[in-house]
Enzyme design. Structure first.
Site, PDB file in Angstrom:
ATOM      1  N   VAL A  89       0.530   3.583   3.831  1.00 60.06           N
ATOM      2  CA  VAL A  89       1.211   2.275   3.852  1.00 60.06           C
ATOM      3  C   VAL A  89       2.201   2.298   2.685  1.00 60.06           C
ATOM      4  O   VAL A  89       2.042   1.625   1.668  1.00 60.06           O
ATOM      5  CB  VAL A  89       0.201   1.116   3.756  1.00 60.06           C
ATOM      6  CG1 VAL A  89       0.872  -0.213   4.141  1.00 60.06           C
ATOM      7  CG2 VAL A  89      -0.996   1.363   4.674  1.00 60.06           C
ATOM      8  N   HIS A  90       3.239   3.098   2.869  1.00 57.10           N
ATOM      9  CA  HIS A  90       4.157   3.480   1.798  1.00 57.10           C
ATOM     10  C   HIS A  90       4.633   2.286   0.964  1.00 57.10           C
ATOM     11  O   HIS A  90       4.513   2.258  -0.245  1.00 57.10           O
ATOM     12  CB  HIS A  90       5.387   4.171   2.393  1.00 57.10           C
ATOM     13  CG  HIS A  90       5.087   5.282   3.338  1.00 57.10           C
ATOM     14  ND1 HIS A  90       4.704   6.552   2.940  1.00 57.10           N
ATOM     15  CD2 HIS A  90       5.121   5.315   4.688  1.00 57.10           C
ATOM     16  CE1 HIS A  90       4.531   7.321   4.009  1.00 57.10           C
ATOM     17  NE2 HIS A  90       4.767   6.600   5.088  1.00 57.10           N
ATOM     18  N   ASP A  91       5.205   1.291   1.641  1.00 56.50           N
ATOM     19  CA  ASP A  91       5.864   0.194   0.927  1.00 56.50           C
ATOM     20  C   ASP A  91       4.868  -0.684   0.183  1.00 56.50           C
ATOM     21  O   ASP A  91       5.193  -1.234  -0.887  1.00 56.50           O
ATOM     22  CB  ASP A  91       6.680  -0.651   1.905  1.00 56.50           C
ATOM     23  CG  ASP A  91       7.814   0.138   2.536  1.00 56.50           C
ATOM     24  OD1 ASP A  91       8.249  -0.221   3.645  1.00 56.50           O
ATOM     25  OD2 ASP A  91       8.255   1.129   1.923  1.00 56.50           O
TER      26      ASP A  91
END
Ligand code: RIB
Ligand code: CA
Length: 332
Positions: free
Chosen positions: A254-256
């Site tokens: 969940v990069h962001d």
């Protein structure tokens, strides 16, 4: 590097950190916005949009729906930005990891809130200059808007407290090519301009986002909760299922959301400082992040996240989304 007394990582905690978030929803952008809006450690002053995961039109629609889902104040600025890269034609993303329309099919029948009149590039500059040294710019899409702010309003750049970027892969494989991560690949000239600006930049790249995967099982639990928490959990569950189908792993980066956590909960990450740039002309390496963590004589304005507390981040994400179980006022 930064004066310790004002360093965002070591300076005195002085209450919720004022932030503006530049985004391209995208499912992980949506989760990042939800976490930011519910965090007691952040004061979200506004959201701006940039083309990336999907077109600017779709990004604007998705961001508006996410702010509605979060129960964000009706007057929270949501300002549209650039519809493509600053120096090349936008490539349509051929990888629907984010599902239909960019939010996995979460498109309520009712129209979303209206956008704020104006342009993100001018609005971001105005906000920075209104409170010099106070505002953190969190950029979780291509850096087109951010580069344009620094170029069109050169006095605004130094007015930001810091710029925190989700992008790049300093010592890991890319996710668009072996060399490049999506946000930097989408607009490499913009990413280079921002990293070479000399401004304090923290990079949250694939090096750490891929080391902090969120389990599909945890997303399924969130999807079982009532209200906005369940809706957000459903988005994450479908995102994780697409990742499982593609990569065979029952957990998803969940990069962001990790980039937002770098501001709200910086203890989750470990950093190394140096300088950095982005390859813009390589046939095989366009968009590659080139981080120099030796002891260069160049400005050490960049800090690259090298370590992450994966379990801590999973717990952080679960706790943040669960806040919405009691309704959009986050009183869970
Ligand atoms: O590489 C990850 C980045 O690209 C994230 O910002 C995600 O939203 C995708 O657009
Ligand atoms: Ca994004």
């Amino acid at each position: 590097m930064t004066d310790p007394s004002t360093d965002p990582l070591t300076g005195p905690a002085t209450g919720p950190v004022p932030v503006v978030i530049d985004c391209d929803p995208g499912v992980d952008d949506a989760v990042a916005l939800l976490l930011a809006l519910a965090s007691p450690h952040l004061d979200v002053r506004g959201v701006t949009t940039v083309a990336g995961n999907v077109s600017l039109t779709d990004v604007n629609r998705n961001a508006a729906h996410v702010l509605d889902l979060a129960g964000a104040p009706a007057d929270l600025p949501l300002v549209p930005g650039l519809a493509g890269p600053i120096a090349r034609t936008r490539r349509i993303r051929d990888e629907p990891m984010h599902g239909a329309g960019g939010l996995g099919g979460l498109l309520p029948a009712s129209p979303p809130r209206p956008l704020t009149p104006g342009h993100a590039v001018d609005w971001l500059a105005e906000q920075a200059l209104r409170s010099p040294g106070e505002l953190t710019l969190v950029a979780i899409g291509p850096l087109s808007n951010v580069a344009a702010v620094l170029a069109r309003h050169p006095e605004a750049g130094p007015a930001f407290r810091e710029i925190v970027v989700m992008g790049g892969a300093a010592f890991a494989q890319g996710n668009v090519t072996p060399a490049a991560e999506f946000n930097f690949h989408a607009d490499p000239e913009a990413a280079r301009y921002v990293l070479e600006s000399g401004l304090p930049v923290r990079i949250v790249g694939l090096d750490v986002t891929r080391a902090a995967l969120y389990p599909l099982e945890a997303a399924e639990h969130l999807a079982s909760l009532p209200g906005t928490a369940g809706t957000a959990g459903g988005l994450l569950r479908e995102y994780a299922r697409r990742y499982l189908d593609r990569f065979g792993v029952p957990a998803v980066p969940v990069h962001d959301a990790l980039a937002v956590a770098a501001v709200s909960d910086p203890e989750l990450l470990g950093w190394e400082e140096g300088s950095a740039s982005v390859e813009c002309s390589g046939e095989l390496t366009r968009g590659a992040l080139v981080a120099d963590l030796r002891t260069p004589d160049r400005a050490r304005n960049v800090r690259v996240a090298r370590t992450v507390d994966a379990d801590g981040f999973s717990a952080h994400l679960t706790e943040g989304i669960t806040r919405y179980a009691a309704g959009p006022d986050h009183t869970a």
